[in-house]
Design a protein around this motif. Structure first.
Motif, PDB file in Angstrom:
ATOM      1  N   PRO A 156     100.165  96.110  88.921  1.00  0.00           N
ATOM      2  CA  PRO A 156      99.730  96.410  87.826  1.00  0.00           C
ATOM      3  C   PRO A 156     100.503  97.441  86.851  1.00  0.00           C
ATOM      4  O   PRO A 156     100.944  97.306  85.841  1.00  0.00           O
ATOM      5  CB  PRO A 156      98.099  96.693  87.695  1.00  0.00           C
ATOM      6  CG  PRO A 156      97.755  96.003  89.163  1.00  0.00           C
ATOM      7  CD  PRO A 156      99.077  96.266  90.044  1.00  0.00           C
ATOM      8  N   GLU A 157     100.663  98.671  87.522  1.00  0.00           N
ATOM      9  CA  GLU A 157     101.563  99.708  86.829  1.00  0.00           C
ATOM     10  C   GLU A 157     102.814  99.343  86.419  1.00  0.00           C
ATOM     11  O   GLU A 157     103.477  99.468  85.392  1.00  0.00           O
ATOM     12  CB  GLU A 157     101.240 100.940  87.653  1.00  0.00           C
ATOM     13  CG  GLU A 157     100.064 101.523  88.032  1.00  0.00           C
ATOM     14  CD  GLU A 157      99.483 102.054  86.402  1.00  0.00           C
ATOM     15  OE1 GLU A 157     100.140 102.572  85.512  1.00  0.00           O
ATOM     16  OE2 GLU A 157      98.242 102.148  86.397  1.00  0.00           O
ATOM     17  N   TYR A 160     102.665  96.887  83.480  1.00  0.00           N
ATOM     18  CA  TYR A 160     102.247  97.520  82.152  1.00  0.00           C
ATOM     19  C   TYR A 160     103.809  98.163  81.728  1.00  0.00           C
ATOM     20  O   TYR A 160     104.046  98.041  80.399  1.00  0.00           O
ATOM     21  CB  TYR A 160     101.448  98.897  82.239  1.00  0.00           C
ATOM     22  CG  TYR A 160     100.280  98.487  82.830  1.00  0.00           C
ATOM     23  CD1 TYR A 160      99.447  97.275  82.621  1.00  0.00           C
ATOM     24  CD2 TYR A 160      99.405  99.187  83.757  1.00  0.00           C
ATOM     25  CE1 TYR A 160      98.092  96.895  83.125  1.00  0.00           C
ATOM     26  CE2 TYR A 160      98.211  99.199  84.290  1.00  0.00           C
ATOM     27  CZ  TYR A 160      97.495  97.895  83.915  1.00  0.00           C
ATOM     28  OH  TYR A 160      96.321  97.813  84.597  1.00  0.00           O
ATOM     29  N   ALA A 168     100.955  94.969  76.908  1.00  0.00           N
ATOM     30  CA  ALA A 168     100.654  95.702  78.173  1.00  0.00           C
ATOM     31  C   ALA A 168      98.972  96.399  77.852  1.00  0.00           C
ATOM     32  O   ALA A 168      98.308  96.060  78.945  1.00  0.00           O
ATOM     33  CB  ALA A 168     101.408  96.930  78.044  1.00  0.00           C
ATOM     34  N   PRO A 169      98.657  96.529  76.842  1.00  0.00           N
ATOM     35  CA  PRO A 169      97.287  97.104  76.625  1.00  0.00           C
ATOM     36  C   PRO A 169      96.352  95.918  77.047  1.00  0.00           C
ATOM     37  O   PRO A 169      95.162  96.050  77.201  1.00  0.00           O
ATOM     38  CB  PRO A 169      97.291  97.503  75.124  1.00  0.00           C
ATOM     39  CG  PRO A 169      98.484  97.713  74.631  1.00  0.00           C
ATOM     40  CD  PRO A 169      99.295  96.669  75.544  1.00  0.00           C
ATOM     41  N   ARG A 172      95.994  95.681  80.780  1.00  0.00           N
ATOM     42  CA  ARG A 172      95.290  96.686  81.146  1.00  0.00           C
ATOM     43  C   ARG A 172      93.666  96.457  81.082  1.00  0.00           C
ATOM     44  O   ARG A 172      92.729  96.676  81.786  1.00  0.00           O
ATOM     45  CB  ARG A 172      95.529  98.044  80.438  1.00  0.00           C
ATOM     46  CG  ARG A 172      95.111  99.291  81.141  1.00  0.00           C
ATOM     47  CD  ARG A 172      95.616 100.520  80.198  1.00  0.00           C
ATOM     48  NE  ARG A 172      97.080 100.888  80.224  1.00  0.00           N
ATOM     49  CZ  ARG A 172      97.777 101.008  81.283  1.00  0.00           C
ATOM     50  NH1 ARG A 172      96.938 101.853  82.359  1.00  0.00           N
ATOM     51  NH2 ARG A 172      98.893 101.293  81.175  1.00  0.00           N
ATOM     52  N   GLY A 198      87.033  98.151  79.166  1.00  0.00           N
ATOM     53  CA  GLY A 198      88.409  98.340  78.727  1.00  0.00           C
ATOM     54  C   GLY A 198      88.398  99.842  77.803  1.00  0.00           C
ATOM     55  O   GLY A 198      89.635 100.448  77.605  1.00  0.00           O
ATOM     56  N   ASP A 200      88.394 103.704  77.000  1.00  0.00           N
ATOM     57  CA  ASP A 200      88.727 104.700  77.990  1.00  0.00           C
ATOM     58  C   ASP A 200      87.502 105.660  77.875  1.00  0.00           C
ATOM     59  O   ASP A 200      86.833 105.818  76.999  1.00  0.00           O
ATOM     60  CB  ASP A 200      89.644 105.567  77.117  1.00  0.00           C
ATOM     61  CG  ASP A 200      90.209 106.831  78.025  1.00  0.00           C
ATOM     62  OD1 ASP A 200      90.970 106.563  79.053  1.00  0.00           O
ATOM     63  OD2 ASP A 200      89.737 107.816  77.493  1.00  0.00           O
TER      64      ASP A 200
END
Length: 383
Positions: A156-157, A160, A168-169, A172, A198, A200
């Motif tokens: 995943p990283e 992104y 990318a967002p 995520r 999602g 934060d």
């Protein structure tokens, strides 16, 4: 693409459509628009483009990222919904065309509404899970001419980092929704206040403290927990009753019990009795609560287990056990010293702590991953 109009009058914004709306007789005497007039009317309406995107995972949790021909930016599999397709149908078609992949389109992870860009049309993207694919399925992927020049499995990283800012967002937030068992509500890739996944945690907290949530958004955005109830039975020799589930590929054994149907109003104690009855065929009222265990893994919902004392089962009761078909494979009574080889470390600690509480008449215990909450964990390398 215009969506197919519904035949149900309540689905039209002004109630039952009239002939006047669709160019029919001014007095509406024709009795209503023809099917062709309805189609023409909806085809002429300005509407967002609709797209369907796949988060394709392999068995190692890596994400499939495509490199489209003649474009510098990486992409996720998917495409635009056409004609009368649903997003799920469009995605299945695109996966077959892009990758030669015939796999079920899984659950909806996110909906991303994007404002008009260079094409002058807004876009609604439905993001679905596909997979995890087995190594055999992943090995069968192909890249038909003109669809993609390369396909890579990325952590995943890594994904992104290579995806453009518009995607990318979205990835995520979709993965956050997958692991949280929820859904992400996005606008231009940004999780909205009240999005169940999602958002934060620091931003959520700031919004809460600022009083920015209405009641519905507050409920939706609060962290969720999964609750279960288990029963600790022993036999006359002090051995612990364990069951082997058919659905767990790890080969680990469990205590009898299962999830609490809280959405149906079920209490932990009622769930413990129901699960024992369903799994073992024994209708036994649970004894006292021995402990409550809290476990948490970052990115996932917290897991709360209520552990009840089932008492000592005699030989006649053990002989009445009838396992639930397709759910459990076997049961066995295991000495405490044999738990380490059969159950996960956290569950072993829970069982051992609850056995001590039963013997000493203490509790209920507050446990964190099987350890007493008041006992700090020792750091490695220090005494």
């Amino acid at each position: 693409m215009p969506d197919r109009p519904s035949d149900h009058p309540s689905d039209h914004p002004t109630g039952r459509p009239t002939a006047r709306q669709y160019g029919g007789a001014p007095d509406g005497s024709s009795g209503g628009p023809s099917p062709d007039e309805v189609r023409l009317y909806y085809a002429a309406r300005p509407s967002p483009l609709v797209a369907a995107t796949a988060i394709v995972l392999d068995s190692a949790g890596r994400v499939l990222v495509l490199a489209p021909p003649h474009r510098a930016e990486a992409e996720l599999p998917g495409g635009t919904v056409e004609d009368t397709e649903t997003p799920e149908e469009a995605l299945a078609r695109e996966l077959e065309a892009e990758l030669g992949l015939s796999a079920p389109v899984g659950r909806l992870l996110a909906v991303d509404s994007r404002r008009p860009g260079s094409l002058g049309r807004s876009l609604i993207a439905h993001v679905h899970l596909v997979g995890p694919l087995s190594p055999k399925q992943a090995g069968r992927l192909s890249l038909p001419d003109g669809e993609a020049s390369a396909a890579r499995w990325l952590a995943p990283e890594e994904a992104y980092a290579v995806l453009p800012a518009r995607l990318a967002p979205r990835l995520r937030a979709a993965l956050a929704a997958l692991y949280a068992g929820s859904l992400a509500h996005l606008v231009d890739g940004v999780p909205q206040p009240g999005s169940p996944a999602g958002l934060d945690p620091e931003r959520r907290t700031a919004l809460e403290h600022a009083g920015s949530f209405d009641a519905a958004s507050h409920r939706a955005s609060r962290p969720k927990a999964i609750t279960a109830a288990s029963v600790l039975f022993t036999d006359s020799a002090g051995r612990v009753l364990l069951v082997e589930p058919s659905y767990d590929k790890s080969g680990r054994w469990n205590l009898p019990g299962g999830g609490i149907d809280s959405d149906l109003g079920e209490t932990p104690r009622a769930a413990a009795r129901r699960e024992v009855h369903e799994e073992l065929g024994l209708d036994l009222a649970p004894g006292r609560l021995l402990g409550v265990n809290w476990a948490h893994k970052p990115g996932y919902p917290a897991r709360i287990r209520f552990l009840y004392d089932g008492g000592v089962l005699d030989a006649a009761t053990l002989a009445r056990i009838r396992l639930a078909p397709f759910e459990l494979l076997r049961w066995r009574a295991v000495p405490v010293g044999g738990l380490r080889a059969l159950v996960k470390p956290s569950l072993r600690r829970q069982i051992e702590a609850c056995l001590r509480a039963r013997t000493e008449g203490t509790g209920p215990l507050e446990l964190h991953a099987g350890r007493p909450a008041e006992a700090p964990r020792k750091k490695k390398g220090k005494r």
